[in-house]
Design an enzyme around this catalytic site. Structure first.
Site, mmCIF file in Angstrom:
data_model
loop_
_atom_site.group_PDB
_atom_site.id
_atom_site.type_symbol
_atom_site.label_atom_id
_atom_site.label_comp_id
_atom_site.label_asym_id
_atom_site.label_seq_id
_atom_site.Cartn_x
_atom_site.Cartn_y
_atom_site.Cartn_z
ATOM 1 N N THR A 1 7.476 -5.045 -3.961
ATOM 2 C CA THR A 1 6.398 -4.471 -4.774
ATOM 3 C C THR A 1 5.230 -4.041 -3.892
ATOM 4 O O THR A 1 4.543 -3.066 -4.201
ATOM 5 C CB THR A 1 5.913 -5.477 -5.833
ATOM 6 O OG1 THR A 1 5.546 -6.708 -5.195
ATOM 7 C CG2 THR A 1 6.995 -5.747 -6.864
ATOM 8 N N ARG B 1 -0.483 -12.469 4.285
ATOM 9 C CA ARG B 1 0.859 -12.798 3.808
ATOM 10 C C ARG B 1 1.248 -11.860 2.675
ATOM 11 O O ARG B 1 0.550 -11.760 1.667
ATOM 12 C CB ARG B 1 0.908 -14.241 3.319
ATOM 13 C CG ARG B 1 2.300 -14.706 2.947
ATOM 14 C CD ARG B 1 2.283 -16.140 2.451
ATOM 15 N NE ARG B 1 3.602 -16.746 2.555
ATOM 16 C CZ ARG B 1 3.885 -17.969 2.142
ATOM 17 N NH1 ARG B 1 2.939 -18.720 1.618
ATOM 18 N NH2 ARG B 1 5.100 -18.457 2.271
ATOM 19 N N GLU C 1 -5.392 -1.397 -2.456
ATOM 20 C CA GLU C 1 -6.283 -0.354 -1.954
ATOM 21 C C GLU C 1 -5.908 0.149 -0.562
ATOM 22 O O GLU C 1 -6.000 1.342 -0.277
ATOM 23 C CB GLU C 1 -7.726 -0.885 -1.912
ATOM 24 C CG GLU C 1 -8.574 -0.543 -3.103
ATOM 25 C CD GLU C 1 -8.220 -1.351 -4.340
ATOM 26 O OE1 GLU C 1 -8.535 -0.895 -5.450
ATOM 27 O OE2 GLU C 1 -7.636 -2.434 -4.208
ATOM 28 N N GLY D 1 -4.010 -8.820 -0.300
ATOM 29 C CA GLY D 1 -3.870 -7.760 -1.293
ATOM 30 C C GLY D 1 -3.578 -6.414 -0.650
ATOM 31 O O GLY D 1 -4.039 -6.118 0.453
ATOM 32 N N GLN E 1 3.370 -0.353 -3.604
ATOM 33 C CA GLN E 1 1.929 -0.104 -3.624
ATOM 34 C C GLN E 1 1.509 0.816 -2.479
ATOM 35 O O GLN E 1 0.696 1.723 -2.664
ATOM 36 C CB GLN E 1 1.176 -1.429 -3.534
ATOM 37 C CG GLN E 1 1.171 -2.230 -4.819
ATOM 38 C CD GLN E 1 0.350 -1.542 -5.897
ATOM 39 O OE1 GLN E 1 -0.865 -1.455 -5.823
ATOM 40 N NE2 GLN E 1 1.029 -1.014 -6.896
#
Length: 746
Positions: free
Chosen positions: A642, A636, A713, A710, A646
């Site tokens: 934002t 999700r 990375e 997340g 990234q």
């Protein structure tokens, strides 16, 4: 740059899954945001570090008389006069420490690497400190050093890393393979180079305590470190980092400027600021250089029969730095015969440090380039080769994935990129004098969750105050926590105020590893749930309350109100409930941790597919990345705006990694040479082509309650490999040593 975003289906009142502007954006663009070197106090003094010009040896003499005679100079600090420390031996550590003995600034007369801090001048002004530093005369005795990884490969030892055990029979798998590649790749040292250099401002408090503004990704890590090293009373140190101007991993460990600034403050009993120069930013951790050898074999249909991945990386002589470098080769594709090996070479250098997507950035680069080479050897489309070896299980752990939408990444990314129009032969596509190349690579990163705490406080005006010690290093943590709290509490995002970056707040892990939102965000969500329970109980006690006999599942928190589901006209403002309690505010604090019962049976990871177009000037060898499509599956996506930023940042970094970034060492001196933005090349706006970001729909109810994996990375992993593969497709020349510069192509 464009983005295709698929917001998750959420109620309109819940801001999660919808784009939202950064709540800290105004403070940053107006200069209102203060960073570590922006804070002042009445008695503030300034430090300047003196660095060693030799890579290995001893300090013979330090003559500080000329410096101390200058106006405003208060102290020349060195190993000769530093304060006694309670635990300046090998017994202390920090939350991101490597195995071994941490570096101890000004410990003794030994020089361990070039650029090592050997003294620090403190003066009333920065200019006085800098001028005085030039007047400190230090005599050294140089000893032979070794900083060349390639020259010392024979001196490697096993890395203290937990590698998956070998499976199957690699030799037999290679013997029966109809297509094989045996290749070596090299990646260079890279430095983090965040916009904000490392700095610490130590403010002496009237009670003898220390208030420290530090450039860090972990305020509580720094606090604990200082308490251990200096023997300070628990609670006497407070570390603050409300705003961090980028870090990329460089702020995970307490860097030496923090130790030196505290040393000087305690010795002088005055406030001290120490900010490192851009050149000094190259005197601590970095992404370690690697030499990686891969042997892959497949049958005629492209099914992998064997994978062998051996890696050798650089470390310091005092610590064994390890990262997850080779494990990806045992989990990204299905293969029953896999052998992984990871070794380290100790050199006269500082210890490497985690750097955005540590290990995966380098390891997946080698794997994905080798997979591209295998595709050509087998005569199979590189994308089809990846699909034929697709796996729903992590064979390293022998577990299914909690969710894996990588197939969708391949299909949606390929369609948007136009991959079907690719002609397979190298040098077969061109536009005028430019050779066109199309490349693809897969990305992967583990989806982790750490223990974390959060506090939520609702005041009598209906404002929700959220706090945790985590930091925001530019990733959008302030904004995303605002969204999570607003959605969980049922209030407007404008009513939410987030306070983070302070060691005195509820416990939080280091900001890194793409686990901040899954960890701290989960704690915030759970704290809001706990507060709702209190609010309902308080509402039930109000005279003539319509909620006197209802249960939690019969009510809803929405628009800052408590409403009865069966009759929405029966409602109470949350602010009214708080005021009725007589306390002026109501609060809840929760310690959240991963649901091991749910997670244990599964492997968890985010995935990506990166498609790249390069244009290569046939005469000059200049490479330009003209198009990138990055398709991401990361559970999700709480804030697509934002999150997109990234991924864009990761793609830009991947372009730099592939074509520009390299910290070059003069091995005769044992010193990094290009230690400035003028000579350490990174991509700029003129280097950018079109970048498109796609977030594919991936629902995951196992990874955490938010369903978030997340994105910090995953946006970088695989980008450099896709570019290298595209360069081969354009030119027919395989460059296996990064960065791919025109001299290597020509």
């Amino acid at each position: 740059m464009s983005a295709t975003v698929k917001p998750f289906s959420v109620p309109l009142e819940a801001p999660m899954g919808l784009p939202m502007d950064r709540v800290d954006g105004h403070a940053k663009v107006t200069g209102e945001a203060q960073y570590a070197a922006d804070f002042h106090s009445a008695d503030l003094t300034y430090g300047w570090v003196i660095s060693s010009p030799i890579a290995h040896g001893r300090i013979v003499d330090i003559d500080a008389r000329a410096a101390l005679a200058l106006p405003g100079v208060l102290l020349v600090l060195s190993h000769l006069n530093r304060p006694e420390l309670a635990s300046y031996d090998e017994s202390y550590t920090d939350a991101d420490a490597a195995e071994g003995s941490p570096f101890r600034p000004l410990y003794n007369d030994r020089i361990l690497y070039s650029g090592q801090p050997v003294a620090m001048v403190v003066a009333k002004t920065l200019e006085q400190a800098r001028m005085a530093a030039a007047q400190v005369h230090i005599e050294y005795r140089s000893e032979p050093h070794q900083t060349d990884l390639n020259a010392q490969l024979g001196q490697a030892h096993k890395a203290p890393a937990e590698l998956p055990k070998p499976r199957g029979d690699v030799s037999a798998g290679l013997a029966r393979s109809s297509a094989k590649v045996e290749v070596e790749y090299q990646t260079p040292a890279e430095h983090h180079n965040p916009m904000e250099p490392h700095a610490s401002t130590v403010v002496m408090q009237p009670d003898g305590g220390l208030l420290i503004y530090d450039k860090t990704q972990g305020t509580q890590n720094c606090r604990t470190y200082l308490e251990q090293v200096f023997g300070l009373e628990p609670g006497s140190v407070r570390v603050v980092a409300h705003f961090v101007g980028g870090a990329f991993g460089s702020g995970l460990r307490p860097q030496y400027q923090l130790t030196l600034a505290v040393m000087a403050a305690l010795k002088l009993n005055r406030s001290v600021r120490l900010a490192l120069t851009r050149q000094q930013m190259f005197t601590f951790g970095y992404r370690p250089p690697t030499v990686q050898r891969l042997t892959l074999g497949s049958d005629a249909d492209g099914k992998l029969q064997a994978v062998k991945h051996q890696a050798i990386a650089q470390t310091s002589r005092f610590e064994d730095f390890t990262e997850h470098l080779v494990e990806w080769s045992g989990m990204l594709y299905h293969c029953d015969s896999v052998e992984l090996d990871y070794q380290l070479v100790p050199l006269d250098v500082f210890t490497p440090l985690d750097m955005r997507a540590p290990g995966a950035t380098s390891g997946v680069f080698a794997l994905e380039c080798a997979m591209d080479e295998l595709a050509y050897a087998a005569g199979i489309c590189p994308l089809q080769l990846r699909l034929r070896n697709y796996t729903e299980r992590n064979q390293n752990e022998d577990k299914p994935y909690s969710s894996k939408a990588l197939r969708e990444c391949y299909s949606e990314g390929a369609e948007r990129f136009g991959w079907a129009r690719r002609t397979p032969e190298p040098r077969s596509m061109r536009d005028g004098h430019e050779l066109l190349g199309w490349g693809v690579a897969t990305g992967v990163w583990e989806a982790m969750q750490q223990k974390a705490s959060a506090r939520v406080v609702l005041d009598g005006e209906g404002r929700l105050h959220v706090s945790s010690a985590t930091t925001d290093i530019g990733t959008g943590t302030y904004t995303v926590l605002t969204q999570i709290a607003a959605a969980a509490m049922g209030v407007d995002s404008d009513a939410v105020h987030v306070l983070i970056g302070d060691s005195s707040l509820p416990t939080a892990p280091l900001q890194g590893g793409s686990f901040t939102i899954s960890s701290v965000g989960s704690a915030v969500q759970q704290a809001c749930t706990a507060l709702q329970k209190q609010l309902l109980e308080a509402a039930q006690k109000i005279e003539d309350s319509p909620f006197a006999d209802v249960s939690r599942d019969q009510v809803v928190f929405i628009d800052g109100r408590l409403r009865l589901k069966a009759d929405p006209t029966k409602q109470l403002a949350l602010s009214e409930i708080v005021r009725s309690s007589g306390s002026g505010q109501m609060q809840a604090q929760v310690d959240a941790e991963p649901d091991s019962k749910k997670r244990e049976p599964y492997a968890t990871a985010s995935h990506s597919a990166v498609f790249v177009e390069v244009r290569v000037d046939e005469a000059l060898g200049i490479v330009r990345v003209s198009r990138v499509v990055s398709a991401i599956a990361a559970g999700r996506v709480v804030n697509p705006k934002t999150a997109r930023s990234q991924i864009l940042g990761g793609v830009v970094w991947g372009i730099g990694m592939a074509l520009q970034e390299e910290t070059q060492m003069d091995h005769d001196l044992g010193r990094f040479m290009n230690h400035s933005f003028a000579e350490y090349h990174v991509p700029v706006h003129a280097d950018m082509g079109e970048i498109e970001v796609i977030f594919v729909d991936e629902q995951d109810t196992i990874v955490n309650a938010l369903g978030s994996k997340g994105v910090g990375e995953i946006g970088l992993v695989g980008v450099a490999a896709a570019i290298a593969n595209a360069v081969y497709h354009a030119t027919g020349k395989r460059i296996r040593q990064l960065p791919i510069t025109l001299d290597k192509l020509l």
